[in-house]
Design a protein around this motif. Structure first.
Motif, PDB file in Angstrom:
ATOM      1  N   LEU A 167       0.837  -1.200   0.000  1.00 43.92           N
ATOM      2  CA  LEU A 167       0.000   0.000   0.000  1.00 43.92           C
ATOM      3  C   LEU A 167       0.869   1.246   0.000  1.00 43.92           C
ATOM      4  N   PHE A 184      -3.128  -0.308   6.796  1.00 43.97           N
ATOM      5  CA  PHE A 184      -4.105  -1.282   6.311  1.00 43.97           C
ATOM      6  C   PHE A 184      -5.490  -1.003   6.880  1.00 43.97           C
ATOM      7  N   TYR A 192     -10.196  -7.832   2.421  1.00 43.01           N
ATOM      8  CA  TYR A 192      -8.780  -8.159   2.337  1.00 43.01           C
ATOM      9  C   TYR A 192      -7.925  -7.143   3.085  1.00 43.01           C
ATOM     10  N   ALA A 193      -8.330  -5.883   3.109  1.00 41.00           N
ATOM     11  CA  ALA A 193      -7.577  -4.867   3.844  1.00 41.00           C
ATOM     12  C   ALA A 193      -7.569  -5.170   5.342  1.00 41.00           C
ATOM     13  N   GLU A 226     -12.707  -5.450  -1.234  1.00 45.06           N
ATOM     14  CA  GLU A 226     -11.434  -4.810  -0.934  1.00 45.06           C
ATOM     15  C   GLU A 226     -11.305  -4.550   0.559  1.00 45.06           C
ATOM     16  N   HIS A 245      -5.463  -8.298   6.069  1.00 46.84           N
ATOM     17  CA  HIS A 245      -4.044  -7.979   6.032  1.00 46.84           C
ATOM     18  C   HIS A 245      -3.628  -7.185   7.276  1.00 46.84           C
ATOM     19  N   CYS A 246      -4.515  -6.348   7.760  1.00 44.99           N
ATOM     20  CA  CYS A 246      -4.245  -5.628   9.007  1.00 44.99           C
ATOM     21  C   CYS A 246      -4.055  -6.628  10.148  1.00 44.99           C
ATOM     22  N   HIS A 289      -6.972   1.761   4.938  1.00 47.86           N
ATOM     23  CA  HIS A 289      -7.404   1.239   3.635  1.00 47.86           C
ATOM     24  C   HIS A 289      -8.744   0.525   3.764  1.00 47.86           C
ATOM     25  N   TYR A 290      -8.928  -0.201   4.846  1.00 48.61           N
ATOM     26  CA  TYR A 290     -10.217  -0.849   5.139  1.00 48.61           C
ATOM     27  C   TYR A 290     -11.330   0.192   5.267  1.00 48.61           C
ATOM     28  N   SER A 335      -3.880   3.812  -0.621  1.00 51.38           N
ATOM     29  CA  SER A 335      -4.357   3.002  -1.735  1.00 51.38           C
ATOM     30  C   SER A 335      -3.206   2.130  -2.221  1.00 51.38           C
TER      31      SER A 335
END
Length: 257
Positions: A51, A96, A114-115, A111, A118-119, A99-100, A61
């Motif tokens: 990111l 992250f 997955y954000a 999206e 990943h966090c 981004h979520y 992003s």
């Protein structure tokens, strides 16, 4: 080997131009992925390159030149700036999580899923157990909706994707310490592939044992069917929105968005 390059990107929100390290190539030569699809090394350790965050307006992003449906005023909100009051132990986890939040605000729930997953991975690495569990709990309704959206599809690839998501949901629930829910929801479920059922039974057994540790696909024993070995791909591209997590597994054919 992991390689990266320098790239200048202009923020789609505030117009600031910044230089970022961008992943060019990597590999997964150190075993299978985790049961929640996190890839093996060396790709595993490239998350800091997945990111970009604008240093001025804090827009996040995969490429800050791409704009989500948000405003600069929204980026200045306390909810966004302070990550809904979650005190993460690393700036990468914050990135992250933001981004979520952006994906949720833009109604891009895939999206967002997955954000936040990943966090959780970043929190795992930092031994930030409380926030890792919180992130997985936020991921659960999103992955449930993804499964239900394709529930009535007769398409084979959709059914295979649903099975992978079901296994992913089971692992997220177990890692979030929702042990009884894993047992109740999945004990009577049977998937179309024997190996998939191996993974699901493994999740159930670990849930019964109140075990929320991280396991990879290599940890799951085979039952009464012959394993099929496949050559592991050597490289994965730097375009994180298009990279597939099929390194070392015939199961988790899901994107690492």
């Amino acid at each position: 080997m992991t390689t990266f390059r320098k790239l200048e990107c202009k923020c789609a929100i505030c117009g600031t131009t910044s230089e970022f390290d961008v992943l060019s190539s990597s590999n997964t030569c150190d075993g299978g992925p985790d049961l929640d699809t996190r890839p093996a090394e060396m790709y595993r350790s490239t998350m800091h390159l997945w990111l970009q965050e604008c240093p001025k307006c804090k827009y996040v992003s995969g490429n800050i030149s791409d704009r989500h449906n948000i405003s600069r005023e929204w980026l200045n909100s306390n909810s966004y700036r302070w990550c809904d009051g979650h005190f993460f132990m690393s700036s990468l986890a914050k990135r992250f999580y933001r981004h979520y939040l952006i994906a949720m605000e833009s109604k891009d729930y895939k999206e967002a899923f997955y954000a936040i997953l990943h966090c959780a991975w970043v929190c795992d690495d930092k031994k930030d157990i409380r926030n890792a569990i919180r992130c997985r709990k936020l991921a659960l309704p999103l992955v449930t909706d993804m499964i239900e959206d394709d529930y009535y599809s007769d398409n084979y690839s959709s059914q295979s994707n649903d099975a992978s998501l079901i296994l992913l949901k089971a692992d997220i629930m177990r890692r979030a310490k929702r042990f009884n829910e894993v047992v109740n929801e999945f004990s009577s479920k049977r998937l179309s592939d024997d190996r998939m059922n191996d993974y699901l039974q493994f999740e159930i057994e670990k849930a019964k044992a109140k075990d929320n540790k991280c396991y990879c696909t290599d940890d799951v024993p085979f039952t009464n069917h012959r394993p099929t070995y496949r050559k592991r791909p050597e490289n994965s591209t730097s375009d994180m929105k298009k990279t597939e997590s099929n390194e070392g597994s015939d199961l988790f054919d899901l994107p690492l968005l």
